[in-house]
Design an enzyme around this catalytic site. Structure first.
Site, short mmCIF file in Angstrom:
data_model
loop_
_atom_site.label_atom_id
_atom_site.label_comp_id
_atom_site.label_asym_id
_atom_site.label_seq_id
_atom_site.Cartn_x
_atom_site.Cartn_y
_atom_site.Cartn_z
N ASN A 187 0.85 -1.19 0.00
CA ASN A 187 0.00 0.00 0.00
C ASN A 187 0.89 1.24 0.00
O ASN A 187 1.85 1.31 0.77
CB ASN A 187 -0.90 0.00 1.25
CG ASN A 187 -1.87 -1.15 1.26
OD1 ASN A 187 -2.52 -1.41 0.25
ND2 ASN A 187 -1.97 -1.84 2.37
N HIS A 211 6.81 -1.04 2.80
CA HIS A 211 6.84 -2.47 3.14
C HIS A 211 5.97 -3.23 2.17
O HIS A 211 5.06 -2.66 1.55
CB HIS A 211 6.35 -2.70 4.57
CG HIS A 211 4.97 -2.17 4.84
ND1 HIS A 211 4.74 -0.84 5.09
CD2 HIS A 211 3.76 -2.78 4.86
CE1 HIS A 211 3.45 -0.66 5.28
NE2 HIS A 211 2.82 -1.81 5.15
N HIS A 227 3.52 -6.77 2.07
CA HIS A 227 2.88 -7.88 2.77
C HIS A 227 3.13 -9.13 1.93
O HIS A 227 3.04 -9.09 0.70
CB HIS A 227 1.37 -7.67 2.87
CG HIS A 227 0.95 -6.44 3.61
ND1 HIS A 227 0.35 -6.50 4.85
CD2 HIS A 227 1.04 -5.13 3.29
CE1 HIS A 227 0.08 -5.26 5.26
NE2 HIS A 227 0.49 -4.41 4.32
P1 5GP Z 1 -0.31 -1.12 5.70
O1 5GP Z 1 -1.78 -0.80 5.75
O2 5GP Z 1 0.52 0.08 6.11
O3 5GP Z 1 0.09 -1.70 4.37
O4 5GP Z 1 -0.09 -2.28 6.73
C1 5GP Z 1 0.49 -2.11 7.99
C2 5GP Z 1 0.47 -3.45 8.69
O5 5GP Z 1 1.26 -3.35 9.87
C3 5GP Z 1 -0.93 -3.91 9.14
O6 5GP Z 1 -1.25 -5.15 8.52
C4 5GP Z 1 -0.80 -4.03 10.67
O7 5GP Z 1 -1.49 -5.16 11.19
C5 5GP Z 1 0.70 -4.15 10.87
N1 5GP Z 1 1.17 -3.62 12.14
C6 5GP Z 1 0.86 -2.43 12.70
N2 5GP Z 1 1.48 -2.28 13.88
C7 5GP Z 1 2.22 -3.40 14.07
C8 5GP Z 1 3.11 -3.83 15.11
O8 5GP Z 1 3.34 -3.15 16.11
N3 5GP Z 1 3.69 -5.05 14.95
C9 5GP Z 1 3.46 -5.83 13.86
N4 5GP Z 1 4.08 -7.01 13.81
N5 5GP Z 1 2.65 -5.45 12.86
C10 5GP Z 1 2.03 -4.25 12.96
#
Ligand code: 5GP
Length: 120
Positions: free
Chosen positions: A91, A104, A106
């Site tokens: 994203n 990052h 996923h």
């Molecule tokens: P984004 O929406 O930015 O692509 O995804 C961020 C991801 O980071 C989410 O899937 C969320 O669950 C994960 N995330 C947020 N905070 C933490 C954390 O403190 N530890 C871990 N392991 N994952 C996190």
């Protein structure tokens, strides 16, 4: 967007917040997502300060860029996903709802993942 050194992944990189690490090398860290959306849900990112792929593509060294994609393959193989398949997703910014402003990807796998995007 300027890089926010207090974002949660920066804090994990500094060791201020724990994580379930699955892979690390000089340029990359990968750990399990805290709210997994599939049996395998890994977050993999460069250690450098990049908000999204735009900055990474423009500013990261050739070693960081090549190392990143090599690490994606290593983690997928390590988690046994090479045969069954997997999805990588990133994203960038507001429309897809990027929650953590540190570039990052996923890595999802371990089950049939369904449609890439929900139907409107
Ligand atoms: P984004 O929406 O930015 O692509 O995804 C961020 C991801 O980071 C989410 O899937 C969320 O669950 C994960 N995330 C947020 N905070 C933490 C954390 O403190 N530890 C871990 N392991 N994952 C996190």
């Amino acid at each position: 967007m300027a890089y926010d050194r207090n974002n949660v992944f920066a804090r994990i990189l500094r060791g201020e917040i724990p994580c379930q690490k699955v892979y690390e090398d000089a340029h990359v860290l990968a750990f399990n997502d805290i709210r997994p959306q599939a049996p395998v849900h890994v977050l993999l990112f460069p250690k450098g300060e990049y908000v999204s792929v735009d900055g990474f593509a423009a500013k990261a060294s050739a070693g960081e860029q090549a190392g990143f994609i090599v690490a994606v393959g290593k983690v997928a193989r390590q988690d046994g996903l090479a045969e069954s398949g997997y999805r990588t997703l990133a994203n960038h910014g507001a429309d897809p709802g990027q929650e953590v402003p540190h570039f990052h990807v996923h890595i999802f796998g371990g089950k049939r993942l369904g449609r890439m995007l929900p139907r409107e």
